[in-house]
Design an enzyme around this catalytic site. Structure first.
Site, PDB file in Angstrom:
ATOM      1  N   HIS A 109      12.673  83.855  96.782  1.00  0.00           N
ATOM      2  CA  HIS A 109      14.067  84.291  96.766  1.00  0.00           C
ATOM      3  C   HIS A 109      14.984  83.077  96.759  1.00  0.00           C
ATOM      4  CE1 HIS A 109      17.857  86.119  98.041  1.00  0.00           C
ATOM      5  NE2 HIS A 109      17.363  87.262  97.598  1.00  0.00           N
ATOM      6  N   GLU A 178      17.296  87.949  89.421  1.00  0.00           N
ATOM      7  CA  GLU A 178      18.513  87.966  90.223  1.00  0.00           C
ATOM      8  C   GLU A 178      19.319  86.703  89.911  1.00  0.00           C
ATOM      9  OE1 GLU A 178      17.861  89.870  94.423  1.00  0.00           O
ATOM     10  OE2 GLU A 178      16.397  88.290  94.165  1.00  0.00           O
TER      11      GLU A 178
END
Length: 259
Positions: A109, A178
């Site tokens: 992430h 993302e």
């Protein structure tokens, strides 16, 4: 003569609670989520895969709660170490996660990369550890700055190539696109940008040549109403804080099913 066309990829939707919830709030969220999920027909739910990624302390209790779900809901973890065991104080073993019933593990992430200095090699090591322990790596990728599609694809390509190169060719993987600049924003990235970048990612040789299923989902301020505009190019959604309302989470699950 048998068709060589691969079967369609199942849609996938899930969320991470990050570090927003207390233990009791995670318990309440999961209970409310399951109550709302029970209002969706089993035949509809059987068409998709759903996952929930709580914090580490809440994992085992969440696992017990999810056993009451009307359909299997994947338990996820927010990270893991690249080794199965050893003198790594404070780290979490992927082997232990598998033993606890975890099915999908988030790695790479943008917050892990930015706050903890994780690079592509670290993410690749973690993804390989997840995969060899029989779980699915949820590999977060994305460009740092808003800009041209080709630049975004090039930045994502370096991340994708490094990680997929660490996995067995037939291993399942999920790429969570993302854009870093869209994480936590009030609005997601524009549909045209997302679809164009995802098309570029799917066309990467490291993705095209794989035998294992490689699904691509979208994160980055994803919420209700978005998937209908992205369903032509995405396999699902990975929600953050926009999914922390259990009713809205199930609403978004319905939208993914119906799109």
């Amino acid at each position: 003569m048998a068709s060589s066309t691969p079967p369609p990829r199942r849609r996938l939707i899930g969320l991470s609670t990050k570090m927003y919830f207390s233990l009791s709030k995670t318990r309440d969220f999961t209970s409310q989520f399951l109550a709302h999920l029970a209002t969706v027909s089993g035949s509809q739910l059987s068409q998709i895969d759903i996952f929930v990624i709580p914090d580490f302390v809440s994992l085992t209790e969440t696992a017990s709660q999810l056993k009451t779900a009307p359909v299997p809901v994947w338990l996820g973890a927010q990270d893991c170490h690249g080794e199965d065991a050893g003198a790594f104080t404070g780290e979490v073993s992927p082997a232990v996660l598998a033993e606890a019933g975890v099915r999908i593990v988030e790695v790479g992430h943008a917050e892990r990369r930015r706050l903890f200095g994780e690079d592509d090699a670290t993410v690749a090591s973690k993804a390989a550890a997840v995969s060899r322990n029989g779980m699915v790596p949820l590999i977060c990728i994305g460009e740092k700055s808003r800009g041209d599609v080709s630049i975004a694809v090039d930045e994502c390509a370096a991340q994708v190539d490094a990680v997929l190169g660490s996995l067995a060719d037939d291993a399942e993987a999920v790429l969570a696109y993302e854009p870093v600049w869209a994480i936590g924003a009030s609005q997601p990235a524009g549909e045209e940008h997302v679809l164009a970048v995802v098309a570029g990612i799917r066309n990467l040789e490291s993705v095209r040549r794989r035998k294992g299923q490689t699904r691509v989902v979208y994160g980055g301020s994803a919420g209700p109403g978005l998937y209908a505009r992205l369903s032509g190019g995405l396999d699902g959604l990975f929600l953050g804080r926009f999914g922390h309302n259990p009713e809205r989470f199930v609403q978004t699950i319905r939208e993914v099913i119906e799109s």
